[in-house]
Design a protein around this motif. Sequence first.
Motif, PDB file in Angstrom:
ATOM      1  N   ALA A  50       0.836  -1.210   0.000  1.00 45.32           N
ATOM      2  CA  ALA A  50       0.000   0.000   0.000  1.00 45.32           C
ATOM      3  C   ALA A  50       0.867   1.255   0.000  1.00 45.32           C
ATOM      4  O   ALA A  50       0.625   2.196  -0.763  1.00 45.32           O
ATOM      5  N   LYS A  51       1.909   1.273   0.825  1.00 39.90           N
ATOM      6  CA  LYS A  51       2.810   2.428   0.882  1.00 39.90           C
ATOM      7  C   LYS A  51       3.477   2.665  -0.473  1.00 39.90           C
ATOM      8  O   LYS A  51       3.587   3.806  -0.933  1.00 39.90           O
ATOM      9  N   LEU A  52       3.911   1.584  -1.106  1.00 41.03           N
ATOM     10  CA  LEU A  52       4.616   1.719  -2.383  1.00 41.03           C
ATOM     11  C   LEU A  52       3.695   2.151  -3.518  1.00 41.03           C
ATOM     12  O   LEU A  52       4.095   2.935  -4.384  1.00 41.03           O
ATOM     13  N   TRP A  53       2.450   1.675  -3.516  1.00 42.00           N
ATOM     14  CA  TRP A  53       1.499   2.132  -4.528  1.00 42.00           C
ATOM     15  C   TRP A  53       1.232   3.623  -4.350  1.00 42.00           C
ATOM     16  O   TRP A  53       1.068   4.355  -5.324  1.00 42.00           O
ATOM     17  N   GLU A  54       1.179   4.098  -3.105  1.00 39.97           N
ATOM     18  CA  GLU A  54       0.980   5.528  -2.870  1.00 39.97           C
ATOM     19  C   GLU A  54       2.184   6.329  -3.384  1.00 39.97           C
ATOM     20  O   GLU A  54       2.016   7.411  -3.950  1.00 39.97           O
ATOM     21  N   LEU A  55       3.375   5.798  -3.194  1.00 39.23           N
ATOM     22  CA  LEU A  55       4.575   6.463  -3.729  1.00 39.23           C
ATOM     23  C   LEU A  55       4.544   6.512  -5.255  1.00 39.23           C
ATOM     24  O   LEU A  55       4.911   7.520  -5.863  1.00 39.23           O
ATOM     25  N   LYS A  56       4.091   5.417  -5.872  1.00 40.70           N
ATOM     26  CA  LYS A  56       3.995   5.404  -7.333  1.00 40.70           C
ATOM     27  C   LYS A  56       3.010   6.468  -7.808  1.00 40.70           C
ATOM     28  O   LYS A  56       3.265   7.157  -8.801  1.00 40.70           O
ATOM     29  N   ALA A  57       1.904   6.626  -7.094  1.00 38.57           N
ATOM     30  CA  ALA A  57       0.924   7.657  -7.464  1.00 38.57           C
ATOM     31  C   ALA A  57       1.527   9.046  -7.326  1.00 38.57           C
ATOM     32  O   ALA A  57       1.329   9.906  -8.195  1.00 38.57           O
ATOM     33  N   ALA A  58       2.275   9.258  -6.260  1.00 38.21           N
ATOM     34  CA  ALA A  58       2.878  10.569  -6.021  1.00 38.21           C
ATOM     35  C   ALA A  58       3.916  10.920  -7.085  1.00 38.21           C
ATOM     36  O   ALA A  58       4.107  12.085  -7.419  1.00 38.21           O
ATOM     37  N   LYS A  59       4.573   9.907  -7.630  1.00 35.52           N
ATOM     38  CA  LYS A  59       5.621  10.132  -8.631  1.00 35.52           C
ATOM     39  C   LYS A  59       5.092  10.114 -10.064  1.00 35.52           C
ATOM     40  O   LYS A  59       5.852  10.330 -11.002  1.00 35.52           O
ATOM     41  N   ALA A  60       3.822   9.865 -10.258  1.00 39.60           N
ATOM     42  CA  ALA A  60       3.271   9.671 -11.601  1.00 39.60           C
ATOM     43  C   ALA A  60       3.603  10.825 -12.542  1.00 39.60           C
ATOM     44  O   ALA A  60       4.012  10.601 -13.680  1.00 39.60           O
ATOM     45  N   ASP A  87      -4.885   7.387 -10.411  1.00 37.79           N
ATOM     46  CA  ASP A  87      -6.064   6.783  -9.788  1.00 37.79           C
ATOM     47  C   ASP A  87      -5.900   5.277  -9.623  1.00 37.79           C
ATOM     48  O   ASP A  87      -6.297   4.710  -8.608  1.00 37.79           O
ATOM     49  N   HIS A  88      -5.301   4.629 -10.617  1.00 37.28           N
ATOM     50  CA  HIS A  88      -5.044   3.189 -10.525  1.00 37.28           C
ATOM     51  C   HIS A  88      -4.118   2.897  -9.346  1.00 37.28           C
ATOM     52  O   HIS A  88      -4.361   1.963  -8.563  1.00 37.28           O
ATOM     53  N   CYS A  89      -3.067   3.693  -9.210  1.00 35.69           N
ATOM     54  CA  CYS A  89      -2.124   3.501  -8.100  1.00 35.69           C
ATOM     55  C   CYS A  89      -2.838   3.648  -6.757  1.00 35.69           C
ATOM     56  O   CYS A  89      -2.632   2.841  -5.844  1.00 35.69           O
ATOM     57  N   TYR A  90      -3.680   4.671  -6.629  1.00 37.26           N
ATOM     58  CA  TYR A  90      -4.409   4.871  -5.373  1.00 37.26           C
ATOM     59  C   TYR A  90      -5.410   3.735  -5.118  1.00 37.26           C
ATOM     60  O   TYR A  90      -5.607   3.317  -3.982  1.00 37.26           O
ATOM     61  N   GLN A  91      -6.025   3.228  -6.167  1.00 38.14           N
ATOM     62  CA  GLN A  91      -6.941   2.089  -6.004  1.00 38.14           C
ATOM     63  C   GLN A  91      -6.193   0.858  -5.514  1.00 38.14           C
ATOM     64  O   GLN A  91      -6.684   0.127  -4.656  1.00 38.14           O
ATOM     65  N   MET A  92      -5.006   0.636  -6.057  1.00 40.31           N
ATOM     66  CA  MET A  92      -4.199  -0.505  -5.609  1.00 40.31           C
ATOM     67  C   MET A  92      -3.740  -0.309  -4.160  1.00 40.31           C
ATOM     68  O   MET A  92      -3.741  -1.256  -3.372  1.00 40.31           O
ATOM     69  N   ALA A  93      -3.363   0.908  -3.817  1.00 40.50           N
ATOM     70  CA  ALA A  93      -2.977   1.197  -2.429  1.00 40.50           C
ATOM     71  C   ALA A  93      -4.141   0.896  -1.493  1.00 40.50           C
ATOM     72  O   ALA A  93      -3.963   0.247  -0.457  1.00 40.50           O
ATOM     73  N   ASP A  94      -5.331   1.332  -1.877  1.00 42.17           N
ATOM     74  CA  ASP A  94      -6.517   1.081  -1.054  1.00 42.17           C
ATOM     75  C   ASP A  94      -6.815  -0.412  -0.963  1.00 42.17           C
ATOM     76  O   ASP A  94      -7.175  -0.922   0.099  1.00 42.17           O
ATOM     77  N   HIS A  95      -6.644  -1.122  -2.070  1.00 40.48           N
ATOM     78  CA  HIS A  95      -6.850  -2.580  -2.092  1.00 40.48           C
ATOM     79  C   HIS A  95      -5.965  -3.263  -1.047  1.00 40.48           C
ATOM     80  O   HIS A  95      -6.435  -4.085  -0.258  1.00 40.48           O
ATOM     81  N   TYR A  96      -4.687  -2.916  -1.024  1.00 38.48           N
ATOM     82  CA  TYR A  96      -3.774  -3.547  -0.076  1.00 38.48           C
ATOM     83  C   TYR A  96      -3.990  -3.049   1.358  1.00 38.48           C
ATOM     84  O   TYR A  96      -3.811  -3.803   2.308  1.00 38.48           O
ATOM     85  N   LYS A  97      -4.418  -1.805   1.520  1.00 39.25           N
ATOM     86  CA  LYS A  97      -4.737  -1.309   2.865  1.00 39.25           C
ATOM     87  C   LYS A  97      -5.880  -2.127   3.476  1.00 39.25           C
ATOM     88  O   LYS A  97      -5.851  -2.455   4.656  1.00 39.25           O
ATOM     89  N   ARG A  98      -6.889  -2.422   2.655  1.00 42.33           N
ATOM     90  CA  ARG A  98      -8.037  -3.198   3.157  1.00 42.33           C
ATOM     91  C   ARG A  98      -7.626  -4.604   3.569  1.00 42.33           C
ATOM     92  O   ARG A  98      -8.301  -5.241   4.366  1.00 42.33           O
ATOM     93  N   MET A  99      -6.525  -5.098   3.017  1.00 41.60           N
ATOM     94  CA  MET A  99      -6.060  -6.449   3.354  1.00 41.60           C
ATOM     95  C   MET A  99      -5.217  -6.485   4.629  1.00 41.60           C
ATOM     96  O   MET A  99      -4.936  -7.563   5.143  1.00 41.60           O
TER      97      MET A  99
END
Length: 122
Positions: A50-60, A87-99
């Motif tokens: 989740a942290k890494l997907w958020e970083l990917k979104a921030a660097k997009a 948006d895809h990166c944030y969705q993936m971050a949210d997906h892993y946060k829920r897990m």
Amino acid sequence: MTATPSLILMLREMIDEVIPEGGTDKETHFSDDFLTQVLTESSSLEEAAAKLWELKAAKAFSERGGIEETRAGDESIKYVSLAEYRDHCYQMADHYKRMTKGYGTKLFSIDLPEIGLKEVDS
């Protein structure tokens, strides 16, 4: 959490950052050392992802310098829009946060009493 080579490999799969065949971690967004650091600071593999997907979104935006299409001679490359990628990166971050363990749980639940005003006879 303790980072192992197999956890780093799994984390790379989860964040879509697989090292190309015959390549090195330098050919991805995140080095193995950085992934080790993120894993060490995380309580689970899912939290790290989740942290890494958020970083990917921030660097997009900075990764492509805002470019959504490029042309060289007769060759043209059109990327997915930056907003869609972010948006895809944030969705993936949210997906892993829920897990992650404990996501959405409450440590304490308190029902507040109803407070009303009592009329006093004079």
